[in-house]
Design a protein around this motif. Structure first.
Motif, PDB file in Angstrom:
ATOM      1  N   VAL A 183       0.879  -1.167   0.000  1.00 58.75           N
ATOM      2  CA  VAL A 183       0.000   0.000   0.000  1.00 58.75           C
ATOM      3  C   VAL A 183       0.914   1.214   0.000  1.00 58.75           C
ATOM      4  O   VAL A 183       1.607   1.492   0.977  1.00 58.75           O
ATOM      5  CB  VAL A 183      -0.951   0.020   1.217  1.00 58.75           C
ATOM      6  N   PHE A 184       0.935   1.909  -1.104  1.00 50.04           N
ATOM      7  CA  PHE A 184       1.909   2.970  -1.351  1.00 50.04           C
ATOM      8  C   PHE A 184       1.638   4.187  -0.463  1.00 50.04           C
ATOM      9  O   PHE A 184       0.550   4.753  -0.464  1.00 50.04           O
ATOM     10  CB  PHE A 184       1.827   3.363  -2.828  1.00 50.04           C
ATOM     11  N   LYS A 185       2.659   4.567   0.331  1.00 48.67           N
ATOM     12  CA  LYS A 185       2.658   5.777   1.157  1.00 48.67           C
ATOM     13  C   LYS A 185       1.526   5.811   2.178  1.00 48.67           C
ATOM     14  O   LYS A 185       0.981   6.870   2.485  1.00 48.67           O
ATOM     15  CB  LYS A 185       2.604   7.041   0.275  1.00 48.67           C
ATOM     16  N   ARG A 186       1.127   4.647   2.671  1.00 49.69           N
ATOM     17  CA  ARG A 186       0.148   4.566   3.758  1.00 49.69           C
ATOM     18  C   ARG A 186       0.616   3.498   4.739  1.00 49.69           C
ATOM     19  O   ARG A 186       1.233   2.500   4.330  1.00 49.69           O
ATOM     20  CB  ARG A 186      -1.249   4.205   3.227  1.00 49.69           C
ATOM     21  N   TYR A 187       0.281   3.720   6.019  1.00 52.41           N
ATOM     22  CA  TYR A 187       0.716   2.742   7.015  1.00 52.41           C
ATOM     23  C   TYR A 187      -0.166   2.848   8.259  1.00 52.41           C
ATOM     24  O   TYR A 187      -0.600   3.927   8.653  1.00 52.41           O
ATOM     25  CB  TYR A 187       2.172   2.993   7.420  1.00 52.41           C
ATOM     26  N   SER A 188      -0.452   1.681   8.825  1.00 59.04           N
ATOM     27  CA  SER A 188      -1.052   1.612  10.163  1.00 59.04           C
ATOM     28  C   SER A 188      -0.500   0.364  10.824  1.00 59.04           C
ATOM     29  O   SER A 188       0.106  -0.497  10.161  1.00 59.04           O
ATOM     30  CB  SER A 188      -2.581   1.551  10.075  1.00 59.04           C
ATOM     31  N   TYR A 189      -0.743   0.228  12.122  1.00 59.15           N
ATOM     32  CA  TYR A 189      -0.196  -0.914  12.860  1.00 59.15           C
ATOM     33  C   TYR A 189      -0.786  -2.250  12.402  1.00 59.15           C
ATOM     34  O   TYR A 189      -0.185  -3.299  12.593  1.00 59.15           O
ATOM     35  CB  TYR A 189      -0.422  -0.720  14.363  1.00 59.15           C
ATOM     36  N   THR A 190      -1.945  -2.195  11.808  1.00 51.98           N
ATOM     37  CA  THR A 190      -2.603  -3.453  11.412  1.00 51.98           C
ATOM     38  C   THR A 190      -2.781  -3.585   9.901  1.00 51.98           C
ATOM     39  O   THR A 190      -3.336  -4.585   9.434  1.00 51.98           O
ATOM     40  CB  THR A 190      -3.993  -3.535  12.073  1.00 51.98           C
ATOM     41  N   MET A 191      -2.299  -2.597   9.119  1.00 53.29           N
ATOM     42  CA  MET A 191      -2.602  -2.564   7.675  1.00 53.29           C
ATOM     43  C   MET A 191      -2.188  -3.839   6.954  1.00 53.29           C
ATOM     44  O   MET A 191      -2.899  -4.365   6.087  1.00 53.29           O
ATOM     45  CB  MET A 191      -1.927  -1.358   7.022  1.00 53.29           C
ATOM     46  N   PHE A 192      -1.019  -4.409   7.265  1.00 57.79           N
ATOM     47  CA  PHE A 192      -0.474  -5.519   6.493  1.00 57.79           C
ATOM     48  C   PHE A 192      -0.712  -6.880   7.144  1.00 57.79           C
ATOM     49  O   PHE A 192      -0.073  -7.865   6.793  1.00 57.79           O
ATOM     50  CB  PHE A 192       1.015  -5.281   6.223  1.00 57.79           C
ATOM     51  N   LEU A 193      -1.662  -6.888   8.090  1.00 57.82           N
ATOM     52  CA  LEU A 193      -2.095  -8.165   8.664  1.00 57.82           C
ATOM     53  C   LEU A 193      -3.181  -8.786   7.784  1.00 57.82           C
ATOM     54  O   LEU A 193      -3.791  -8.116   6.948  1.00 57.82           O
ATOM     55  CB  LEU A 193      -2.654  -7.945  10.071  1.00 57.82           C
ATOM     56  N   LEU A 194      -3.404 -10.059   7.986  1.00 60.66           N
ATOM     57  CA  LEU A 194      -4.541 -10.719   7.352  1.00 60.66           C
ATOM     58  C   LEU A 194      -5.823 -10.212   8.006  1.00 60.66           C
ATOM     59  O   LEU A 194      -5.907 -10.084   9.234  1.00 60.66           O
ATOM     60  CB  LEU A 194      -4.434 -12.231   7.525  1.00 60.66           C
ATOM     61  N   HIS A 195      -6.825  -9.873   7.158  1.00 60.08           N
ATOM     62  CA  HIS A 195      -8.114  -9.382   7.648  1.00 60.08           C
ATOM     63  C   HIS A 195      -9.215 -10.336   7.209  1.00 60.08           C
ATOM     64  O   HIS A 195      -9.194 -10.847   6.087  1.00 60.08           O
ATOM     65  CB  HIS A 195      -8.426  -7.986   7.087  1.00 60.08           C
ATOM     66  N   VAL A 196     -10.160 -10.562   8.071  1.00 59.76           N
ATOM     67  CA  VAL A 196     -11.317 -11.392   7.747  1.00 59.76           C
ATOM     68  C   VAL A 196     -12.548 -10.498   7.649  1.00 59.76           C
ATOM     69  O   VAL A 196     -12.709  -9.551   8.418  1.00 59.76           O
ATOM     70  CB  VAL A 196     -11.537 -12.501   8.788  1.00 59.76           C
ATOM     71  N   LEU A 197     -13.419 -10.776   6.654  1.00 61.49           N
ATOM     72  CA  LEU A 197     -14.638 -10.000   6.489  1.00 61.49           C
ATOM     73  C   LEU A 197     -15.775 -10.668   7.257  1.00 61.49           C
ATOM     74  O   LEU A 197     -16.225 -11.760   6.903  1.00 61.49           O
ATOM     75  CB  LEU A 197     -15.000  -9.911   4.991  1.00 61.49           C
ATOM     76  N   GLU A 198     -16.199 -10.009   8.334  1.00 60.92           N
ATOM     77  CA  GLU A 198     -17.275 -10.537   9.167  1.00 60.92           C
ATOM     78  C   GLU A 198     -18.349  -9.464   9.345  1.00 60.92           C
ATOM     79  O   GLU A 198     -18.033  -8.344   9.759  1.00 60.92           O
ATOM     80  CB  GLU A 198     -16.742 -10.964  10.540  1.00 60.92           C
TER      81      GLU A 198
END
Length: 866
Positions: A183-198
């Protein structure tokens, strides 16, 4: 949300990615197109609601990403047109649409079905993504997981702004998992974790046990396929080798798979032309195709010249008339795939110039600059390594790098002599040999943009066609003689002879154009030299009738490879034979005792004079019978006349023929017999002659004549003679309307010569619009025509429908009367060049009818005022 942020149409996805930005290219890596649709459509609906302009690039066979929607502009594209046409069309659409547009692309994986390689998909993305970025667009793309190579994924990751892994995991219910990889020029502590859609929300999985369990489950689904990270190209060939090996063991059980795989490989590597493909499937086996692949550098097609050579050889080897293993020298060739050409352009950053060059405005102008750049680029490391391994295979054997473009040597388009071929004598250290080879490749690549080639494509309506340049790398046929390397003889052959200089010659028997040494002198129009023209039904018949002409109209020089000097060299026949060659010269000529006596009188002992006639070759070997049979069996299979290039070496007196090239021959037949008027007044005749023409029978009106006066031209210095050639080019471009004018161009000596003292040194592009080309003999000025049947010059004339005639005014029975031309309009047409109005004449015949008639059967030519 700040003003520079844009929504994906899914609120929870916006939170994960911190929204989209103008300039973003978003690549979704999915298991199926259905999964891509789930996330592309909300993006489209959101954009429509916000009044954004949406463009859909539709090119795949899968379900449409966007349902019929009047708010979306859809472009239907055809990737079958080829990489260049497809990519250029997309580029032009993006340029035309402008700033801030939103794009949806079909799955890039579908391009494999037409381009057959990840390399070209990577090239497409590499040139398209940055252009979209510059225009502040947002674009969605998709690729199918595990269908592509590591190299493609790496190129996409390095180019795109967002790369998103989307998994659909089906248990009791369908569950989506999102894993942002870039993700270009964006960052958060959880951005690059696996996410589940619930329940409509993407939730990051922060528990290590849960993450490990899910990733292991996802990985387990991908086990069992060792091919998953191979290029599609390599997957197909691994499967082909497996089917081939199984068919050898189990025979007929695998016949359907063998046939299907053979067709697939043929379309990937040899041709998509239905007419040629029919021949390929008849004469190529799966084993043949696997052998070709083993000699292929890069990917893509082997090109027209390579295919023609391979097809002709297979046709001959299936024939039972001769023991072809005795008479046919095996070829030892490599092929540089057509995809390497485009990759070279793309990776050196020249693609946008290539796109501009394809426009009407930039067609010639931008080509000059791009041609120069192509001589200075670099190749990817993987391609360089394959080049090196090929050169290691050849060692220090001489090789030749030959053009083999996609359009070359096909039905209707020979491109004879339009692109370069470069000899590599291949001497020196490995580094020196590699440097020479790479330079040769670049020279051939850049020749795609030379002016003659561009003009040829333009005249044949091919300027917008893909013209990928594959290359054929051949071991030079021949042997060492002292410091020289060359074949004992070489030439070109034609299954139909349109130059029947005697009435009793059978044109269906075919003809040859033979030379001693390298075949360059057979295919090129060589100054002051004369190859042997052979009518295959009367091989001992010569084109000149007087004994005293035997020496004059024979080969004087030989092209050879000089091993010591590491270069191609032209040497006189006398000097070469004076080296005491290890060959039976009686086959190729007769000793010239008169000249040898004079050489000895002058104390010259390192030269030996021979007259190259090939007479004993025709009478004491089966050569003529073999060549006639080769031409006829290929013509029968093609259902079309053909021409070939070949080299010949001898073991004792047994010829071993190396077939180097084969293509359909562009010819003009006899047509109907032309009738000539009786009792034409002498003062109405412009030209009257017998023979000495090429182009079949013709009955045509002429409305313009351009005439270069031989006497005035011969007095000019060389600089002015070159200026005359450029003025002819200007008239060809500006004065002649190719759609309405029928023009006869007449001039002294040889048109297209490189030696101004022998004729006017025009290029093909400077005479391309004329109807009839005449060469007028002016013996006192040393300006003499040469009928160059069988050369690239001849092919140019035939393919562009230009009739050729040689006029010898001092010969009995020949008339040439320039006084019939009338008023010279040169100063009106080109007022800035009036200093040449006594040299160049421009004559209009709008009020008079000029009739030009030539009959191939009777060999008569008559041009007259009617």
């Amino acid at each position: 949300m700040s003003s520079d942020k844009r929504s994906t149409g899914i609120e929870s996805l916006d939170k994960v990615l911190d929204y989209l930005r103008l300039g973003d290219n978003v690549v979704w890596q999915v298991d199926s197109v259905d999964d891509y649709i789930e996330f592309a459509r909300p993006f489209v609906y959101e954009a429509i609601n916000n009044g954004r302009r949406i463009v859909y690039m539709r090119f795949a066979d899968h379900e449409s990403i966007i349902r019929n929607n009047s708010s979306v502009i859809t472009y239907e594209l055809d990737a079958q047109d080829g990489f260049e046409s497809f990519s250029t069309t997309v580029h032009n659409i993006i340029a035309r649409e402008g700033l801030g547009v939103y794009y949806i692309f079909d799955s890039l994986s579908d391009l494999l079905s037409v381009w057959a390689t990840d390399l070209m998909i990577g090239n497409f993305f590499y040139i398209t993504c940055p252009f979209l970025f510059e225009l502040d667009t947002i674009a969605y793309f998709a690729i199918i997981r595990d269908r592509h190579s590591y190299d493609l994924i790496s190129r996409i990751r390095g180019t795109t702004q967002l790369l998103l892994d989307l998994y659909c995991y089906q248990t009791d219910i369908k569950t989506y998992y999102l894993h942002p990889l870039k993700v270009f020029k964006r960052y958060s502590y959880t951005m690059f974790l696996l996410h589940v859609l619930e329940h409509g929300n993407f939730i990051p999985i922060v528990n290590s046990i849960q993450s490990a369990t899910l990733f292991c489950a996802l990985q387990d689904r991908k086990l069992g396929s060792k091919q998953k990270y191979l290029d599609y190209w390599d997957k197909v060939y691994e499967k082909a080798e497996h089917i081939y090996n199984m068919s050898k063991n189990d025979g007929s059980d695998f016949l359907p798979e063998v046939k299907e795989t053979t067709t697939l490989l043929s379309k990937m590597m040899l041709t998509k032309d239905a007419r040629v493909l029919e021949l390929v499937e008849k004469y190529f086996t799966l084993e043949d195709l696997i052998k070709i692949k083993s000699r292929l550098i890069g990917t893509g097609f082997v090109g027209g010249k390579s295919l023609g050579m391979l097809l002709a050889r297979n046709i001959i080897l299936k024939d039972k008339e001769f023991d072809w293993k005795t008479y046919l020298e095996p070829h030892d060739s490599f092929y540089i795939g057509s995809d390497v050409f485009y990759t070279y352009i793309v990776q050196n950053g020249w693609w946008r110039e290539r796109v501009k060059q394809k426009t009407d405005e930039g067609y010639f102008e931008i080509a000059k600059d791009l041609r120069e750049k192509m001589l200075k680029g670099t190749f990817p490391p993987a391609i360089k390594e394959q080049f090196i391994q090929m050169l290691e295979y050849f060692g220090q054997s001489p090789i030749i790098v030959r053009s083999s473009s996609l359009l070359e040597d096909g039905f209707g388009n020979a491109f004879a002599g339009k692109y370069e071929s470069v000899f590599c004598v291949n001497q020196g250290s490995p580094e020196e040999r590699y440097e020479c080879f790479e330079k040769a490749v670049k020279i051939v690549y850049s020749s795609v943009l030379n002016e003659d080639a561009l003009t040829y494509r333009l005249k044949r309506g091919l300027q917008h066609k893909d013209e990928q340049m594959a290359l054929l790398v051949q071991r030079v046929s021949g042997s060492y003689n002292k410091k020289y390397f060359f074949p004992q003889m070489a030439g070109v052959g034609f299954s139909y002879n349109t130059y029947t200089w005697k009435n009793d010659i059978n044109p269906d028997a075919g003809m040859l154009r033979l030379v001693f040494g390298l075949g360059t002198r057979a295919v090129d129009r060589v100054e002051t030299d004369y190859p042997r023209i052979v009518s295959l039904d009367k091989p001992m018949l010569k084109t000149h009738s007087h004994k005293e002409d035997l020496r004059r109209f024979s080969q004087q020089d030989v092209d050879v490879l000089n091993i010591e000097e590491n270069s191609i060299q032209t040497i006189s026949v006398k000097k070469l034979i004076g080296q005491k060659l290890n060959m039976d010269m009686d086959l190729f000529g007769i000793r010239d005792h008169e000249i040898n006596r004079k050489l000895r009188e002058f104390g010259i002992n390192d030269e030996e004079a021979w007259i190259i006639t090939f007479d004993k070759l025709f009478t004491e070997t089966p050569f003529v019978k073999i060549m006639r049979h080769i031409l006829k069996i290929i013509e029968k299979v093609y259902e079309y006349p053909v021409d070939i290039e070949f080299a010949v070496n001898f073991t004792n007196r047994t010829p071993q023929i190396n077939l180097l090239q084969c293509r359909p021959l562009q010819t003009k037949g006899k047509g109907v017999k032309v009738r000539f008027p009786q009792n034409i007044s002498q003062d109405k005749i412009i030209v009257k002659t017998n023979g000495n023409f090429m182009g079949g029978s013709i009955d045509s009106n002429i409305n313009k004549i351009i005439y270069v006066n031989p006497e005035g031209y011969s007095k000019l210095d060389n600089t002015k003679k070159y200026e005359i050639a450029r003025i002819i080019g200007r008239l060809n471009k500006e004065y002649i309307d190719p759609n309405n004018d029928r023009v006869m161009l007449l001039g002294p000596g040889r048109w297209g010569t490189s030696t101004p003292s022998l004729g006017v040194p025009v290029t093909f592009s400077e005479i391309s619009n004329v109807t009839i080309l005449g060469e007028v003999a002016f013996s006192s000025g040393g300006l003499m025509p040469e009928l160059s049947f069988g050369t690239h010059f001849f092919q140019d004339l035939v393919e562009t429908d230009i009739f050729y005639i040689a006029i010898f005014p001092q010969t009995k029975g020949v008339l040439f009367n320039s006084n019939t031309f009338g008023k010279n309009h040169f100063s009106t047409v080109l007022p800035n060049f009036t200093q040449f109005q006594n040299i160049i004449g421009v004559y209009n015949f709008n009020d008079n009818i000029v009739r030009f008639r030539a009959d191939l059967i009777s060999q008569k030519v008559l041009c007259y005022l009617d």
